[in-house]
Scaffold this motif. Sequence first.
Motif, PDB file in Angstrom:
ATOM      1  N   GLY A 119      11.839  74.369  27.311  1.00 44.29           N
ATOM      2  CA  GLY A 119      12.579  74.410  26.055  1.00 44.29           C
ATOM      3  C   GLY A 119      13.858  75.206  26.132  1.00 44.29           C
ATOM      4  N   VAL A 120      14.599  75.130  25.049  1.00 43.20           N
ATOM      5  CA  VAL A 120      15.861  75.858  24.922  1.00 43.20           C
ATOM      6  C   VAL A 120      15.966  76.437  23.517  1.00 43.20           C
ATOM      7  CG1 VAL A 120      17.090  74.442  26.620  1.00 43.20           C
ATOM      8  CG2 VAL A 120      17.177  73.810  24.205  1.00 43.20           C
ATOM      9  N   ASN A 121      16.880  77.377  23.366  1.00 43.02           N
ATOM     10  CA  ASN A 121      17.190  77.968  22.075  1.00 43.02           C
ATOM     11  C   ASN A 121      17.841  76.900  21.201  1.00 43.02           C
ATOM     12  OD1 ASN A 121      18.276  79.422  19.944  1.00 43.02           O
ATOM     13  ND2 ASN A 121      18.926  81.128  21.230  1.00 43.02           N
ATOM     14  N   ALA A 122      17.427  76.791  19.952  1.00 44.72           N
ATOM     15  CA  ALA A 122      17.940  75.758  19.051  1.00 44.72           C
ATOM     16  C   ALA A 122      19.123  76.220  18.211  1.00 44.72           C
ATOM     17  CB  ALA A 122      16.822  75.275  18.134  1.00 44.72           C
ATOM     18  N   ALA A 123      19.537  77.460  18.346  1.00 42.34           N
ATOM     19  CA  ALA A 123      20.622  77.983  17.515  1.00 42.34           C
ATOM     20  C   ALA A 123      21.888  77.156  17.703  1.00 42.34           C
ATOM     21  CB  ALA A 123      20.890  79.441  17.865  1.00 42.34           C
ATOM     22  N   GLY A 124      22.438  76.710  16.609  1.00 36.86           N
ATOM     23  CA  GLY A 124      23.700  75.983  16.630  1.00 36.86           C
ATOM     24  C   GLY A 124      23.599  74.507  16.983  1.00 36.86           C
ATOM     25  N   LEU A 125      22.406  73.976  17.151  1.00 39.04           N
ATOM     26  CA  LEU A 125      22.259  72.568  17.508  1.00 39.04           C
ATOM     27  C   LEU A 125      22.165  71.704  16.252  1.00 39.04           C
ATOM     28  CD1 LEU A 125      19.602  72.737  20.385  1.00 39.04           C
ATOM     29  CD2 LEU A 125      22.092  72.580  20.597  1.00 39.04           C
ATOM     30  N   ASN A 126      22.934  70.608  16.230  1.00 42.92           N
ATOM     31  CA  ASN A 126      22.780  69.639  15.144  1.00 42.92           C
ATOM     32  C   ASN A 126      21.815  68.550  15.612  1.00 42.92           C
ATOM     33  OD1 ASN A 126      24.192  67.674  16.672  1.00 42.92           O
ATOM     34  ND2 ASN A 126      26.161  68.350  15.834  1.00 42.92           N
ATOM     35  N   GLN A 127      21.554  67.550  14.770  1.00 43.69           N
ATOM     36  CA  GLN A 127      20.561  66.528  15.099  1.00 43.69           C
ATOM     37  C   GLN A 127      20.928  65.757  16.366  1.00 43.69           C
ATOM     38  OE1 GLN A 127      17.573  66.155  13.599  1.00 43.69           O
ATOM     39  NE2 GLN A 127      18.156  67.971  12.465  1.00 43.69           N
ATOM     40  N   GLN A 128      22.210  65.431  16.534  1.00 42.12           N
ATOM     41  CA  GLN A 128      22.624  64.697  17.732  1.00 42.12           C
ATOM     42  C   GLN A 128      22.438  65.563  18.974  1.00 42.12           C
ATOM     43  OE1 GLN A 128      26.627  63.219  17.661  1.00 42.12           O
ATOM     44  NE2 GLN A 128      26.328  61.988  19.494  1.00 42.12           N
ATOM     45  N   ASN A 129      22.781  66.839  18.884  1.00 41.63           N
ATOM     46  CA  ASN A 129      22.575  67.757  20.009  1.00 41.63           C
ATOM     47  C   ASN A 129      21.097  67.848  20.371  1.00 41.63           C
ATOM     48  OD1 ASN A 129      24.945  70.023  18.524  1.00 41.63           O
ATOM     49  ND2 ASN A 129      25.368  68.543  20.134  1.00 41.63           N
ATOM     50  N   ILE A 130      20.258  67.922  19.346  1.00 46.22           N
ATOM     51  CA  ILE A 130      18.816  68.041  19.599  1.00 46.22           C
ATOM     52  C   ILE A 130      18.296  66.799  20.314  1.00 46.22           C
ATOM     53  CG2 ILE A 130      16.550  68.129  18.460  1.00 46.22           C
ATOM     54  CD1 ILE A 130      17.839  70.061  16.415  1.00 46.22           C
ATOM     55  N   GLY A 131      18.763  65.616  19.911  1.00 52.32           N
ATOM     56  CA  GLY A 131      18.363  64.386  20.599  1.00 52.32           C
ATOM     57  C   GLY A 131      18.767  64.408  22.064  1.00 52.32           C
ATOM     58  N   SER A 132      19.977  64.860  22.343  1.00 53.67           N
ATOM     59  CA  SER A 132      20.446  64.958  23.729  1.00 53.67           C
ATOM     60  C   SER A 132      19.642  65.987  24.516  1.00 53.67           C
ATOM     61  CB  SER A 132      21.926  65.345  23.765  1.00 53.67           C
ATOM     62  OG  SER A 132      22.710  64.326  23.212  1.00 53.67           O
ATOM     63  N   VAL A 133      19.335  67.110  23.863  1.00 52.65           N
ATOM     64  CA  VAL A 133      18.551  68.158  24.518  1.00 52.65           C
ATOM     65  C   VAL A 133      17.158  67.641  24.864  1.00 52.65           C
ATOM     66  CG1 VAL A 133      17.409  70.392  24.139  1.00 52.65           C
ATOM     67  CG2 VAL A 133      19.826  70.123  23.608  1.00 52.65           C
ATOM     68  N   PHE A 134      16.530  66.898  23.946  1.00 54.16           N
ATOM     69  CA  PHE A 134      15.204  66.356  24.225  1.00 54.16           C
ATOM     70  C   PHE A 134      15.235  65.422  25.435  1.00 54.16           C
ATOM     71  CE2 PHE A 134      13.538  67.165  19.722  1.00 54.16           C
ATOM     72  CZ  PHE A 134      12.719  68.195  20.155  1.00 54.16           C
ATOM     73  N   THR A 135      16.250  64.565  25.520  1.00 54.49           N
ATOM     74  CA  THR A 135      16.366  63.664  26.670  1.00 54.49           C
ATOM     75  C   THR A 135      16.525  64.466  27.960  1.00 54.49           C
ATOM     76  OG1 THR A 135      17.352  61.950  25.297  1.00 54.49           O
ATOM     77  CG2 THR A 135      17.715  61.770  27.668  1.00 54.49           C
ATOM     78  N   TYR A 136      17.364  65.478  27.921  1.00 57.56           N
ATOM     79  CA  TYR A 136      17.602  66.343  29.074  1.00 57.56           C
ATOM     80  C   TYR A 136      16.304  67.049  29.487  1.00 57.56           C
ATOM     81  CZ  TYR A 136      19.795  70.135  31.769  1.00 57.56           C
ATOM     82  OH  TYR A 136      20.149  71.028  32.748  1.00 57.56           O
ATOM     83  N   LEU A 137      15.604  67.616  28.514  1.00 57.11           N
ATOM     84  CA  LEU A 137      14.361  68.331  28.804  1.00 57.11           C
ATOM     85  C   LEU A 137      13.294  67.394  29.354  1.00 57.11           C
ATOM     86  CD1 LEU A 137      14.144  70.676  25.676  1.00 57.11           C
ATOM     87  CD2 LEU A 137      14.762  71.327  28.018  1.00 57.11           C
ATOM     88  N   LYS A 138      13.196  66.190  28.794  1.00 53.10           N
ATOM     89  CA  LYS A 138      12.216  65.220  29.279  1.00 53.10           C
ATOM     90  C   LYS A 138      12.491  64.886  30.745  1.00 53.10           C
ATOM     91  CE  LYS A 138      11.095  61.775  26.498  1.00 53.10           C
ATOM     92  NZ  LYS A 138      11.206  60.684  25.511  1.00 53.10           N
ATOM     93  N   ARG A 139      13.763  64.669  31.067  1.00 55.05           N
ATOM     94  CA  ARG A 139      14.129  64.311  32.442  1.00 55.05           C
ATOM     95  C   ARG A 139      13.799  65.447  33.405  1.00 55.05           C
ATOM     96  NH1 ARG A 139      19.666  64.633  34.478  1.00 55.05           N
ATOM     97  NH2 ARG A 139      20.187  64.952  32.308  1.00 55.05           N
TER      98      ARG A 139
END
Length: 183
Positions: A119-139
């Motif tokens: 996981g990562v810190n969610a501070a400052g992430l909008n919905q689009q950022n969160i979607g990108s982060v999830f893809t990155y984390l899954k990979r």
Amino acid sequence: MTKPKTQKDEAATLPIITTPTQAEQDQAKAWLEFVRSLSPYEALVKAISECENVTASRINPHFKSRYFGLADLLAEIKPVLGRYGLAAFQVPCSNADRVWISTSIIHISGHIFNCGELGVNAAGLNQQNIGSVFTYLKRYALSTVVGVASELEDDDGHQATKTLPTQTVTAKVTPYQLSLIHI
């Protein structure tokens, strides 16, 4: 003006289901028998040993670097995991402070390998950022679990932890130290 759909039009869009041939049924039975003969641990070890590194075919224009995408990774590992009765599943999770992925591998017997969270810190992430982060984390989580990397040299760790320049120290050997060396 569109014409109303007829029953014939709807039937044309339905998938055609055929009965498997005897050879296909026999093949499926043999596969199931093979998979059930392996312990979940044997299946996991065999699958991981067959997973190949993934070609970095995508380009990140911001960093001017190449990487492999989640779809590339899944195309490599899903058939291998499936061959041994395994499947990966990942659950996206979040709270006010953090977003993370929980990764597991399940065996056909029902045994679940809980592979941890990334996981990562969610501070400052909008919905689009969160979607990108999830893809990155899954990979990253999934590639770690199955031991897959890019065929490129991985320097992410180097880039993230730049080291300070080092000084070379030259020491002179004293006559006494030289006398202690036995050749």
